[in-house]
Design a protein around this motif. Sequence first.
Motif, PDB file in Angstrom:
ATOM      1  N   ASP A  98      98.326  76.723 -21.127  1.00 47.40           N
ATOM      2  CA  ASP A  98      97.260  77.164 -20.249  1.00 47.40           C
ATOM      3  C   ASP A  98      96.166  76.109 -20.215  1.00 47.40           C
ATOM      4  O   ASP A  98      96.197  75.119 -20.955  1.00 47.40           O
ATOM      5  CB  ASP A  98      96.713  78.516 -20.699  1.00 47.40           C
ATOM      6  N   ARG A  99      95.147  76.319 -19.414  1.00 47.22           N
ATOM      7  CA  ARG A  99      94.125  75.304 -19.207  1.00 47.22           C
ATOM      8  C   ARG A  99      93.248  75.086 -20.434  1.00 47.22           C
ATOM      9  O   ARG A  99      92.594  74.048 -20.544  1.00 47.22           O
ATOM     10  CB  ARG A  99      93.248  75.675 -18.019  1.00 47.22           C
ATOM     11  N   HIS A 100      93.209  76.052 -21.357  1.00 44.11           N
ATOM     12  CA  HIS A 100      92.413  75.901 -22.571  1.00 44.11           C
ATOM     13  C   HIS A 100      93.244  75.382 -23.740  1.00 44.11           C
ATOM     14  O   HIS A 100      92.718  75.281 -24.857  1.00 44.11           O
ATOM     15  CB  HIS A 100      91.772  77.235 -22.952  1.00 44.11           C
ATOM     16  N   LYS A 101      94.499  75.070 -23.504  1.00 41.31           N
ATOM     17  CA  LYS A 101      95.412  74.577 -24.546  1.00 41.31           C
ATOM     18  C   LYS A 101      95.509  75.536 -25.722  1.00 41.31           C
ATOM     19  O   LYS A 101      95.629  75.133 -26.868  1.00 41.31           O
ATOM     20  CB  LYS A 101      94.981  73.187 -25.032  1.00 41.31           C
ATOM     21  N   ALA A 102      95.478  76.838 -25.435  1.00 39.47           N
ATOM     22  CA  ALA A 102      95.533  77.847 -26.491  1.00 39.47           C
ATOM     23  C   ALA A 102      96.890  78.533 -26.561  1.00 39.47           C
ATOM     24  O   ALA A 102      97.399  78.807 -27.650  1.00 39.47           O
ATOM     25  CB  ALA A 102      94.438  78.901 -26.284  1.00 39.47           C
ATOM     26  N   VAL A 103      97.490  78.825 -25.396  1.00 43.25           N
ATOM     27  CA  VAL A 103      98.765  79.531 -25.323  1.00 43.25           C
ATOM     28  C   VAL A 103      99.719  78.719 -24.458  1.00 43.25           C
ATOM     29  O   VAL A 103      99.298  78.087 -23.475  1.00 43.25           O
ATOM     30  CB  VAL A 103      98.585  80.952 -24.740  1.00 43.25           C
ATOM     31  N   ALA A 104     100.998  78.730 -24.826  1.00 46.56           N
ATOM     32  CA  ALA A 104     101.999  77.972 -24.074  1.00 46.56           C
ATOM     33  C   ALA A 104     103.251  78.813 -23.914  1.00 46.56           C
ATOM     34  O   ALA A 104     103.430  79.847 -24.579  1.00 46.56           O
ATOM     35  CB  ALA A 104     102.309  76.654 -24.777  1.00 46.56           C
ATOM     36  N   VAL A 105     104.111  78.361 -23.008  1.00 45.92           N
ATOM     37  CA  VAL A 105     105.393  79.022 -22.786  1.00 45.92           C
ATOM     38  C   VAL A 105     106.494  77.984 -22.906  1.00 45.92           C
ATOM     39  O   VAL A 105     106.326  76.827 -22.517  1.00 45.92           O
ATOM     40  CB  VAL A 105     105.437  79.713 -21.405  1.00 45.92           C
ATOM     41  N   ARG A 106     107.619  78.408 -23.465  1.00 43.37           N
ATOM     42  CA  ARG A 106     108.788  77.543 -23.617  1.00 43.37           C
ATOM     43  C   ARG A 106     109.992  78.239 -23.007  1.00 43.37           C
ATOM     44  O   ARG A 106     110.322  79.372 -23.385  1.00 43.37           O
ATOM     45  CB  ARG A 106     109.042  77.244 -25.088  1.00 43.37           C
ATOM     46  N   TYR A 107     110.628  77.583 -22.031  1.00 45.63           N
ATOM     47  CA  TYR A 107     111.876  78.088 -21.458  1.00 45.63           C
ATOM     48  C   TYR A 107     113.038  77.389 -22.156  1.00 45.63           C
ATOM     49  O   TYR A 107     113.021  76.164 -22.340  1.00 45.63           O
ATOM     50  CB  TYR A 107     111.952  77.797 -19.965  1.00 45.63           C
ATOM     51  N   THR A 108     114.041  78.154 -22.530  1.00 46.22           N
ATOM     52  CA  THR A 108     115.171  77.588 -23.267  1.00 46.22           C
ATOM     53  C   THR A 108     116.462  77.739 -22.472  1.00 46.22           C
ATOM     54  O   THR A 108     116.551  78.542 -21.535  1.00 46.22           O
ATOM     55  CB  THR A 108     115.333  78.276 -24.636  1.00 46.22           C
ATOM     56  N   SER A 109     117.450  76.985 -22.905  1.00 54.96           N
ATOM     57  CA  SER A 109     118.772  77.066 -22.269  1.00 54.96           C
ATOM     58  C   SER A 109     119.492  78.357 -22.625  1.00 54.96           C
ATOM     59  O   SER A 109     120.528  78.672 -22.026  1.00 54.96           O
ATOM     60  CB  SER A 109     119.625  75.863 -22.706  1.00 54.96           C
ATOM     61  N   GLU A 110     118.955  79.116 -23.595  1.00 55.37           N
ATOM     62  CA  GLU A 110     119.537  80.398 -23.986  1.00 55.37           C
ATOM     63  C   GLU A 110     118.913  81.551 -23.229  1.00 55.37           C
ATOM     64  O   GLU A 110     118.805  82.671 -23.745  1.00 55.37           O
ATOM     65  CB  GLU A 110     119.365  80.614 -25.501  1.00 55.37           C
ATOM     66  N   ARG A 111     118.407  81.267 -21.990  1.00 55.53           N
ATOM     67  CA  ARG A 111     117.921  82.306 -21.075  1.00 55.53           C
ATOM     68  C   ARG A 111     116.744  83.082 -21.670  1.00 55.53           C
ATOM     69  O   ARG A 111     116.695  84.306 -21.598  1.00 55.53           O
ATOM     70  CB  ARG A 111     119.044  83.293 -20.714  1.00 55.53           C
ATOM     71  N   PRO A 405      97.027  71.389 -17.925  1.00 52.27           N
ATOM     72  CA  PRO A 405      96.431  71.523 -16.586  1.00 52.27           C
ATOM     73  C   PRO A 405      95.197  70.654 -16.367  1.00 52.27           C
ATOM     74  O   PRO A 405      94.955  70.203 -15.256  1.00 52.27           O
ATOM     75  CB  PRO A 405      96.087  73.014 -16.517  1.00 52.27           C
ATOM     76  N   ARG A 406      94.401  70.413 -17.404  1.00 53.02           N
ATOM     77  CA  ARG A 406      93.196  69.604 -17.256  1.00 53.02           C
ATOM     78  C   ARG A 406      93.420  68.152 -17.659  1.00 53.02           C
ATOM     79  O   ARG A 406      92.462  67.393 -17.799  1.00 53.02           O
ATOM     80  CB  ARG A 406      92.060  70.205 -18.081  1.00 53.02           C
ATOM     81  N   ALA A 407      94.657  67.768 -17.874  1.00 58.00           N
ATOM     82  CA  ALA A 407      95.028  66.395 -18.219  1.00 58.00           C
ATOM     83  C   ALA A 407      94.381  65.939 -19.522  1.00 58.00           C
ATOM     84  O   ALA A 407      94.250  64.739 -19.754  1.00 58.00           O
ATOM     85  CB  ALA A 407      94.668  65.434 -17.088  1.00 58.00           C
ATOM     86  N   ASN A 408      93.991  66.879 -20.379  1.00 57.42           N
ATOM     87  CA  ASN A 408      93.367  66.534 -21.659  1.00 57.42           C
ATOM     88  C   ASN A 408      94.289  66.777 -22.839  1.00 57.42           C
ATOM     89  O   ASN A 408      93.852  66.800 -23.988  1.00 57.42           O
ATOM     90  CB  ASN A 408      92.070  67.319 -21.855  1.00 57.42           C
ATOM     91  N   GLY A 409      95.556  66.950 -22.560  1.00 61.73           N
ATOM     92  CA  GLY A 409      96.525  67.164 -23.618  1.00 61.73           C
ATOM     93  C   GLY A 409      97.923  67.169 -23.047  1.00 61.73           C
ATOM     94  O   GLY A 409      98.127  67.183 -21.824  1.00 61.73           O
ATOM     95  N   LEU A 410      98.918  67.158 -23.930  1.00 59.26           N
ATOM     96  CA  LEU A 410     100.307  67.243 -23.487  1.00 59.26           C
ATOM     97  C   LEU A 410     101.162  67.759 -24.637  1.00 59.26           C
ATOM     98  O   LEU A 410     100.787  67.689 -25.808  1.00 59.26           O
ATOM     99  CB  LEU A 410     100.811  65.894 -22.977  1.00 59.26           C
ATOM    100  N   PHE A 411     102.331  68.268 -24.265  1.00 56.75           N
ATOM    101  CA  PHE A 411     103.372  68.635 -25.209  1.00 56.75           C
ATOM    102  C   PHE A 411     104.498  67.618 -25.085  1.00 56.75           C
ATOM    103  O   PHE A 411     104.929  67.294 -23.971  1.00 56.75           O
ATOM    104  CB  PHE A 411     103.926  70.029 -24.923  1.00 56.75           C
ATOM    105  N   ALA A 412     104.967  67.111 -26.206  1.00 55.21           N
ATOM    106  CA  ALA A 412     106.137  66.250 -26.238  1.00 55.21           C
ATOM    107  C   ALA A 412     107.191  66.900 -27.127  1.00 55.21           C
ATOM    108  O   ALA A 412     106.889  67.294 -28.265  1.00 55.21           O
ATOM    109  CB  ALA A 412     105.773  64.864 -26.768  1.00 55.21           C
ATOM    110  N   VAL A 413     108.388  67.041 -26.605  1.00 58.69           N
ATOM    111  CA  VAL A 413     109.494  67.654 -27.348  1.00 58.69           C
ATOM    112  C   VAL A 413     110.562  66.593 -27.549  1.00 58.69           C
ATOM    113  O   VAL A 413     111.017  65.967 -26.569  1.00 58.69           O
ATOM    114  CB  VAL A 413     110.073  68.866 -26.591  1.00 58.69           C
TER     115      VAL A 413
END
Length: 773
Positions: A98-111, A405-413
């Motif tokens: 989310d825009r506050h970098k507090a909560v995230a969602v992960r979609y997986t190949s296991e539906r 969303p605010r370009a102030n962070g990222l997730f790398a997997v």
Amino acid sequence: MNQSAPSLSSAGREPGQPGALPDGERRKRLRRWRTIKDYFAKYSVGTFGVGVIIALALIFVYLFSEVAPMLRPASLTVEAQYPAPGGTQAETLHIAMDRHKAVAVRYTSEREAVFFNTVDGSVIRREALPIPEDVRVTAFGLAEPRNRLSIFGLENGEALLVRHEFNESFSRDGRLYNPSLVYPVRDGERVLLDVAGDGSGIASIAIQRGSTGTSVAAALDDGRLRLVRFEETTSFLTGEVTVRRNAYDIPRLPEGAEPTRVLLDITMRHLLVGDNQGHLHYYDVSRPAQAERVDSKRIIRADSAEVSALEYLLGTVSVIVGGSEGSVSQIMLVRDEDNINRITRVRDFESHASAVTGISPEYIRKGFVTYDAGGNLKLHYSTSYRTLLSRTVTDAPLALVHMAPRANGLFAVDNQERVHKVDVFNPHPEVSVRALWGKVWYEGRSQPEYVWQSSSATDEFEPKFSLMPLTLGTVKAAFYAMLFAMPLAILGAVYSAYFMSPKLRQLVKPSIEIMEALPTVILGFLAGLWLAPFAERNLPAVFSILLLMPVFLIFAGYVWMKWMPRALLQRVPDGWEAAILVPVVIFVGWACVVLSPWVEIALFSGDMRQWLTDVGITYDQRNAMVVGIAMGFAVIPTIYSISEDAVFNVPKHLTQGALALGATPWQTVTRVVLLTASPGIFSAVMIGFGRAVGETMIVLMATGNSPVMNFNIFEGMRTLSANIAVEMPEAAVGGTHYRILFLAALVLFVLTFFLNTIAEIVRHRLRKRYSSL
């Protein structure tokens, strides 16, 4: 009274008077008092002189302090690392926060969709996707990131469209989240959408959603391309939404080419397909039933390389292409001479050492991240043509990167399903020397240009911060103002100081100098609301006055000197000849205005403005000619006053000596007076030029404020000072636009300081050269 300590006032009494001091003591007191005054004058003048220098230095320091943050480089800081929430057995297809970098969602190949806390990776909620367990996910695609839409392509030819919602709310305990999934398009009661139509598996898929519906483009396992549109209609009476499905087959790629990535723009009119041979193919799908491949071009330079990553930037106008050999390029559709969109390489960025495995665009700017199989991550910005940062986040190969969303962070997997939360510091990527002072190929343009356009009505707008049009506009306005003001001011100063009678001079000089007290906003008001429309209606009259007025004045003077009776000449006192020309000026001006329509009919087919347009000269009502005249009147008093003083203060023995040696008055003026007064005249010109460069209100009200790159006298301009006045109130404090306006002020400050320094150097050299006269 104590006679041994008389007051200072007694020092001025005549000797012999009561209380008078002896002559020696009195002179000693006077010398002491004079010394005190000398020291006071010396050090006060020096102190205030140093104070002026300090004030200028503080202005520079303040301006630079507001500009300096733009010079800070971008940086990345890894804040947290943890195993992928929900288990590392499944492959991560997508991850977003989310825009506050507090909560995230992960979609997986296991539906499955897993919502988690970004700080420690703790799971907040898990939700199974409505995909059959015996059906494998073979493709995944994203709409423009702002829409939060994802699509899963399945091996049976169906697709699932899903949007994640973080559902932010507030309470006394702080910010709360209740995340959920939404399925915005349904085929009846089913959320799975039939894309292939015949059960063929989906190899690559793209999705975009607009106001009238949703479009899905897919490359199937057998190499076919397919476009499916789901058009939504809402009943006016019941509010019921009905969805109509239309499927279209798109022409195949050339023989031997296999699609590796498909993209669809937000207008759902352009389809891009990258293949395994390094080519990019453009399809016009504005009318899907007649879809055609318009252009194909090799965009990967290496012969054996293929398109390994393909992603639209914000707004889906330009696309970033990553190659299997590590290249990163920006591609746009540019219209050619036949008005046909062609694939055009705009610019190349710093390459990776290994194959580019993915691209993640920013949500609100034209920046993006590229990453490769070696774990390297590069941060780029398209408009400024910069690779801002290159960093290795992890030793393991990166499988997925997604920007906040605010370009102030990222997730790398990485490929071991470890999540790396990274803080990004990159507040001003739009700024570079090339973006500010060079030509930039902006989206939607047919070639590189100098453009200033800081804002627009759309969120996907690409800010254009070229300072060249503003700098050129500043020089253009000052140039035409000086072109109008210099001859009138300098020649008027010479005449009034050397030829005019003292009585008339006492009337003329204060009258001109008092013009300097006239507020420039009044001049700008008159120029914009009266002079500009008048000039547009009477263009022949304006040019007739400029051309014929000097001719008629010279002719009137010739007639007066050669044809008038001597008795009449003797009745006019010396130095009053200028008063005789006043009726000539009024008559010529009146005649030019009266005859203007007839001249326009005779020479310009009745409309001079249209005639200029026909010959290829653009005419704007508020233009450089109007600004030159209005600003010229603002500058004339300054140049006139200083020049007149310089000419008037030429030592009399020089002029009298020249006349005594037989020189005529005009020879004396041109060969003695002007040379001696040249340092002062030059200073007057440079001070006037500095006044014109920094003028705000006249150019703000009389130019049209068009940041154009030309010296056309019939077009307007936008100056640095006017641009600051117009845009500073709407600039977000601390933002890039705000700081670039301070940079414009710094440029204006340095420009005027440089000009004044050069002027002072030249003035000293002129004074030294002609000081012997």
